[in-house]
Write a protein that holds these residues in place. Structure first.
Motif, PDB file in Angstrom:
ATOM      1  N   THR A 260      29.393  -9.778  48.818  1.00  0.00           N
ATOM      2  CA  THR A 260      30.511 -10.471  49.445  1.00  0.00           C
ATOM      3  C   THR A 260      31.314  -9.344  50.273  1.00  0.00           C
ATOM      4  O   THR A 260      32.235  -9.873  51.157  1.00  0.00           O
TER       5      THR A 260
ATOM      6  N   ILE B 194      20.492  -5.414  39.346  1.00  0.00           N
ATOM      7  CA  ILE B 194      20.528  -6.955  39.030  1.00  0.00           C
ATOM      8  C   ILE B 194      21.863  -7.273  39.828  1.00  0.00           C
ATOM      9  O   ILE B 194      22.881  -6.830  39.924  1.00  0.00           O
TER      10      ILE B 194
ATOM     11  N   PRO C 258      34.955 -15.208  41.840  1.00  0.00           N
ATOM     12  CA  PRO C 258      33.361 -15.468  42.204  1.00  0.00           C
ATOM     13  C   PRO C 258      32.575 -14.737  41.342  1.00  0.00           C
ATOM     14  O   PRO C 258      32.752 -14.061  40.657  1.00  0.00           O
ATOM     15  N   GLY C 259      31.314 -15.156  41.615  1.00  0.00           N
ATOM     16  CA  GLY C 259      30.145 -14.577  40.830  1.00  0.00           C
ATOM     17  C   GLY C 259      29.515 -15.328  39.856  1.00  0.00           C
ATOM     18  O   GLY C 259      29.833 -16.625  39.937  1.00  0.00           O
TER      19      GLY C 259
ATOM     20  N   GLY D  47      26.661 -14.294  34.111  1.00  0.00           N
ATOM     21  CA  GLY D  47      25.846 -13.157  33.543  1.00  0.00           C
ATOM     22  C   GLY D  47      26.666 -11.771  33.786  1.00  0.00           C
ATOM     23  O   GLY D  47      26.663 -11.053  33.101  1.00  0.00           O
TER      24      GLY D  47
ATOM     25  N   ALA E 268      30.010 -11.948  34.120  1.00  0.00           N
ATOM     26  CA  ALA E 268      31.416 -11.901  33.573  1.00  0.00           C
ATOM     27  C   ALA E 268      31.737 -10.760  32.510  1.00  0.00           C
ATOM     28  O   ALA E 268      32.793 -10.249  32.423  1.00  0.00           O
TER      29      ALA E 268
ATOM     30  N   ILE F  90      36.119  -9.711  32.768  1.00  0.00           N
ATOM     31  CA  ILE F  90      36.755 -10.244  33.894  1.00  0.00           C
ATOM     32  C   ILE F  90      38.030 -10.722  33.412  1.00  0.00           C
ATOM     33  O   ILE F  90      38.296 -11.475  32.278  1.00  0.00           O
TER      34      ILE F  90
ATOM     35  N   ALA G 195      42.261 -12.330  34.971  1.00  0.00           N
ATOM     36  CA  ALA G 195      43.199 -12.521  35.727  1.00  0.00           C
ATOM     37  C   ALA G 195      44.494 -13.434  35.018  1.00  0.00           C
ATOM     38  O   ALA G 195      43.936 -14.183  34.019  1.00  0.00           O
TER      39      ALA G 195
ATOM     40  N   PHE H 222      20.533  -3.282  30.034  1.00  0.00           N
ATOM     41  CA  PHE H 222      20.378  -4.894  29.808  1.00  0.00           C
ATOM     42  C   PHE H 222      20.745  -5.677  30.781  1.00  0.00           C
ATOM     43  O   PHE H 222      21.444  -5.418  31.634  1.00  0.00           O
TER      44      PHE H 222
ATOM     45  N   LEU I 296      44.456 -14.300  48.437  1.00  0.00           N
ATOM     46  CA  LEU I 296      43.148 -13.613  48.451  1.00  0.00           C
ATOM     47  C   LEU I 296      42.375 -14.019  49.474  1.00  0.00           C
ATOM     48  O   LEU I 296      42.148 -15.393  49.947  1.00  0.00           O
ATOM     49  N   PRO I 297      41.799 -13.023  50.446  1.00  0.00           N
ATOM     50  CA  PRO I 297      40.949 -13.490  51.321  1.00  0.00           C
ATOM     51  C   PRO I 297      39.745 -13.988  50.944  1.00  0.00           C
ATOM     52  O   PRO I 297      38.990 -13.571  49.797  1.00  0.00           O
TER      53      PRO I 297
ATOM     54  N   PRO J 194      36.049 -14.354  50.740  1.00  0.00           N
ATOM     55  CA  PRO J 194      34.804 -13.640  51.372  1.00  0.00           C
ATOM     56  C   PRO J 194      33.876 -14.132  52.342  1.00  0.00           C
ATOM     57  O   PRO J 194      33.398 -13.515  53.332  1.00  0.00           O
TER      58      PRO J 194
ATOM     59  N   TYR K 206      26.696   1.694  44.466  1.00  0.00           N
ATOM     60  CA  TYR K 206      25.448   2.126  44.497  1.00  0.00           C
ATOM     61  C   TYR K 206      25.036   2.978  45.654  1.00  0.00           C
ATOM     62  O   TYR K 206      25.139   2.732  46.922  1.00  0.00           O
TER      63      TYR K 206
HETATM   64  P1  FAD Z   1      27.444  -8.650  40.993  1.00  0.00           P
HETATM   65  O1  FAD Z   1      28.533  -8.315  41.986  1.00  0.00           O
HETATM   66  O2  FAD Z   1      26.413  -9.323  41.504  1.00  0.00           O
HETATM   67  O3  FAD Z   1      27.338  -7.465  39.949  1.00  0.00           O
HETATM   68  C1  FAD Z   1      28.217  -6.662  39.541  1.00  0.00           C
HETATM   69  C2  FAD Z   1      27.791  -5.444  38.629  1.00  0.00           C
HETATM   70  O4  FAD Z   1      27.228  -6.360  37.382  1.00  0.00           O
HETATM   71  C3  FAD Z   1      26.535  -4.799  39.053  1.00  0.00           C
HETATM   72  O5  FAD Z   1      26.455  -3.616  38.675  1.00  0.00           O
HETATM   73  C4  FAD Z   1      25.374  -5.780  38.568  1.00  0.00           C
HETATM   74  O6  FAD Z   1      24.143  -4.894  38.382  1.00  0.00           O
HETATM   75  C5  FAD Z   1      26.129  -6.068  37.202  1.00  0.00           C
HETATM   76  N1  FAD Z   1      25.415  -7.429  36.995  1.00  0.00           N
HETATM   77  C6  FAD Z   1      25.650  -8.659  37.610  1.00  0.00           C
HETATM   78  N2  FAD Z   1      24.945  -9.507  36.892  1.00  0.00           N
HETATM   79  C7  FAD Z   1      24.355  -9.031  35.949  1.00  0.00           C
HETATM   80  C8  FAD Z   1      23.544  -9.559  34.731  1.00  0.00           C
HETATM   81  N3  FAD Z   1      23.148 -10.881  34.764  1.00  0.00           N
HETATM   82  N4  FAD Z   1      23.005  -8.778  33.373  1.00  0.00           N
HETATM   83  C9  FAD Z   1      23.444  -7.257  34.057  1.00  0.00           C
HETATM   84  N5  FAD Z   1      24.313  -6.807  34.988  1.00  0.00           N
HETATM   85  C10 FAD Z   1      24.650  -7.556  35.741  1.00  0.00           C
HETATM   86  N6  FAD Z   1      37.030  -9.799  39.099  1.00  0.00           N
HETATM   87  C11 FAD Z   1      37.963  -9.929  37.971  1.00  0.00           C
HETATM   88  O7  FAD Z   1      37.946  -9.303  36.930  1.00  0.00           O
HETATM   89  N7  FAD Z   1      39.131 -10.707  38.046  1.00  0.00           N
HETATM   90  C12 FAD Z   1      39.568 -11.377  39.251  1.00  0.00           C
HETATM   91  O8  FAD Z   1      40.593 -12.063  39.367  1.00  0.00           O
HETATM   92  C13 FAD Z   1      38.587 -11.141  40.275  1.00  0.00           C
HETATM   93  N8  FAD Z   1      38.863 -11.716  41.552  1.00  0.00           N
HETATM   94  C14 FAD Z   1      38.141 -11.429  42.533  1.00  0.00           C
HETATM   95  C15 FAD Z   1      38.310 -12.098  43.827  1.00  0.00           C
HETATM   96  C16 FAD Z   1      37.429 -12.031  44.898  1.00  0.00           C
HETATM   97  C17 FAD Z   1      37.987 -12.550  46.211  1.00  0.00           C
HETATM   98  C18 FAD Z   1      36.338 -11.049  44.795  1.00  0.00           C
HETATM   99  C19 FAD Z   1      35.478 -10.895  45.835  1.00  0.00           C
HETATM  100  C20 FAD Z   1      36.067 -10.567  43.628  1.00  0.00           C
HETATM  101  C21 FAD Z   1      37.030 -10.608  42.519  1.00  0.00           C
HETATM  102  N9  FAD Z   1      36.537 -10.212  41.405  1.00  0.00           N
HETATM  103  C22 FAD Z   1      37.283 -10.420  40.106  1.00  0.00           C
HETATM  104  C23 FAD Z   1      35.420  -9.393  41.229  1.00  0.00           C
HETATM  105  C24 FAD Z   1      34.058 -10.046  40.696  1.00  0.00           C
HETATM  106  O9  FAD Z   1      34.296 -11.205  41.140  1.00  0.00           O
HETATM  107  C25 FAD Z   1      33.770 -10.168  39.365  1.00  0.00           C
HETATM  108  O10 FAD Z   1      33.419  -8.944  38.792  1.00  0.00           O
HETATM  109  C26 FAD Z   1      32.443 -10.756  38.868  1.00  0.00           C
HETATM  110  O11 FAD Z   1      32.360 -11.065  37.738  1.00  0.00           O
HETATM  111  C27 FAD Z   1      31.312 -10.218  39.594  1.00  0.00           C
HETATM  112  O12 FAD Z   1      30.056 -11.391  39.259  1.00  0.00           O
HETATM  113  P2  FAD Z   1      28.861 -11.060  40.275  1.00  0.00           P
HETATM  114  O13 FAD Z   1      27.962 -12.085  40.013  1.00  0.00           O
HETATM  115  O14 FAD Z   1      29.269 -11.407  41.968  1.00  0.00           O
HETATM  116  O15 FAD Z   1      28.356  -9.595  40.170  1.00  0.00           O
END
Ligand code: FAD
Ligand code: NAP
Length: 357
Positions: free
Chosen positions: A25, A66, A133-134, A137, A139, A144, A146, A193, A244-245, A247, A355
């Motif tokens: 993103t 991952i 977002p995201g 898996g 979470a 996470i 908020a 894992f 929030l913007p 993405p 990374y």
């Molecule tokens: P990724 O970015 O793809 O991965 C993040 C990390 O987790 C990497 O190290 C990856 O290897 C690992 N990972 C991902 N999936 C797995 C899996 N299945 N098994 C093992 N490892 C894995 N976060 C919050 O906590 N609260 C918020 O309110 C919040 N708001 C956000 C708002 C915006 C606009 C954005 C862009 C981000 C926000 N985030 C927030 C951060 C983010 O969205 C969360 O942390 C989300 O859980 C990441 O999910 P992802 O699938 O995109 O993970």
């Protein structure tokens, strides 16, 4: 992006030299040596087995990343290994009683759509976590959170595949060692894992948690005295969208820094000089500072340089409108960290996973 014959009988379609710009993103234009998308546990296990064989034959490590929605990572260079894109789907009700329901979702499910499904089905507890977002898996990785709620509050267990052996392991809440934007998967078990499903216990009766100040204010302006879970969910989505913007419009990874914890003594010293400093007392005597306030006060809000910058409505969010490199963004982050340390004596920690190769 090219698809080629998989080297050495790779069990799944492997893409080589893949542009990851559309898969994170922050829109960082890094490339991956290999990328494969997995849609079931067997496929994932076979892919990990192939990787082990590859490393053995080549006598060198093939780094692993991952990838969920790519919303919490910073690629500071090209990735010289295998990216596994998590595509395991599925939603299941495992059991219900009068007050609660046990639900499981696949690691590749979209988090926000999952929350929406739960609210619409009358399964409550995730409303405050809407519009994050995201994937499901990811979470648990940073527990996470908020608007005063964290995943931990309704977490039951998860299943994950061990990278080194391919065996399937179940983790309960205590094994995950959840903390503030933290878990064992960011610490000792980092990269060991792959989370394939998450099981939650949700309420069948509304359990509205609307005491977070921004939520309270929004709901009282709406005149919603006793908001329903649906109203709470909509309020969270509306506040987030206004602040929030998105993405898709302005690349970002949400909060770039964690809110730092300081001692109550340090907080009092800071408050003597900065009377409007924002801090929240925590159990254990520490105070959580609002990192966004520090960055704003230091004059960075709205700052922009060479395609990267600081969002003009929330200083905690770094943005990448110019699709600049990860190292360029990290240079800005480092200057902000240095400045905050010098001005306030406070160390900021980067929240997304960086990374670097
Ligand atoms: P990724 O970015 O793809 O991965 C993040 C990390 O987790 C990497 O190290 C990856 O290897 C690992 N990972 C991902 N999936 C797995 C899996 N299945 N098994 C093992 N490892 C894995 N976060 C919050 O906590 N609260 C918020 O309110 C919040 N708001 C956000 C708002 C915006 C606009 C954005 C862009 C981000 C926000 N985030 C927030 C951060 C983010 O969205 C969360 O942390 C989300 O859980 C990441 O999910 P992802 O699938 O995109 O993970
Ligand atoms: P906000 O309401 O402007 O508040 C600023 C900060 O103060 C937040 O980081 C929050 O900490 C803290 N805070 C506010 N009220 C609090 C209270 N009563 N008790 C304890 N801490 C309090 O924050 P925002 O930027 O609009 O974000 C709203 C929520 O969404 C926050 O919970 C935030 O964490 C979450 N969010 C997270 C990300 C991410 O990428 N991690 C991105 C966007 C939004 P907490 O962060 O600990 O809640």
């Amino acid at each position: 992006m090219t698809e080629t014959t998989p080297p050495d009988h790779c069990p799944t379609t492997l893409q080589q030299d893949v542009d990851l710009g559309g898969l994170n993103t922050l829109a960082i234009p890094a490339r991956a040596r290999y990328l494969a998308r997995v849609t079931c546990v067997d496929e994932l296990q076979a892919l990990l087995q192939w990787r082990r064989q590859y490393e053995c034959e080549q006598q060198r490590e093939l780094p692993l990343l991952i990838l969920g929605g790519g919303s919490n990572l910073v690629l500071s260079s090209d990735f010289p290994g295998l990216v596994i894109s998590m595509g395991i789907l599925g939603r299941e009700v495992l059991g219900e009683d009068e007050s609660s329901v046990l639900l499981r979702a696949g690691g590749g499910e979209n988090w926000h759509q999952w929350v929406q499904y739960c609210v619409e089905s009358g399964y409550f507890g995730l409303e405050n976590l809407g519009l994050i977002p995201g994937t499901v898996g990811a979470a648990p990785i940073q527990n996470i959170g908020a608007y005063g709620v964290e995943l931990e509050s309704c977490f039951e267990s998860l299943t994950a595949v061990e990278v080194s052996s391919g065996r399937v392991v179940t983790f309960d809440g205590s094994a995950c060692r959840f903390g503030y934007r933290d878990s064992v998967f960011k610490q000792e078990l980092r990269d060991q894992f792959i989370i394939t499903s998450v099981t939650l216990r949700l309420h069948r009766n509304p359990d509205v948690r609307a005491d977070y100040p921004a939520l309270q204010q929004y709901l009282s302006e709406l005149g919603a005295g006793q908001p329903s879970p649906q109203q709470l969910f909509e309020a969270v989505c509306a506040i987030r969208s206004s602040k929030l913007p998105d993405p898709a419009q302005v690349p970002n990874a949400g909060s770039f820094f964690k809110n730092p914890l300081v001692s109550s003594e340090q907080f009092e010293q800071l408050r003597e000089e900065y009377t409007d400093i924002v801090g929240y007392p925590q159990s254990g005597g520490q105070v959580k500072l609002a990192a966004g306030w520090l960055i704003d006060r230091a004059g960075w809000k709205g700052h922009s340089e060479d395609g990267v910058g600081v969002h003009d409505k929330q200083a905690l969010v770094l943005v990448n409108p110019g699709h600049a490199s990860g190292s360029r963004l990290l240079q800005l982050a480092q200057r902000i960290r240095d400045d905050i340390r010098q001005r306030f004596g406070v160390e900021l920690e980067i929240e997304p996973r960086v990374y670097a190769y």
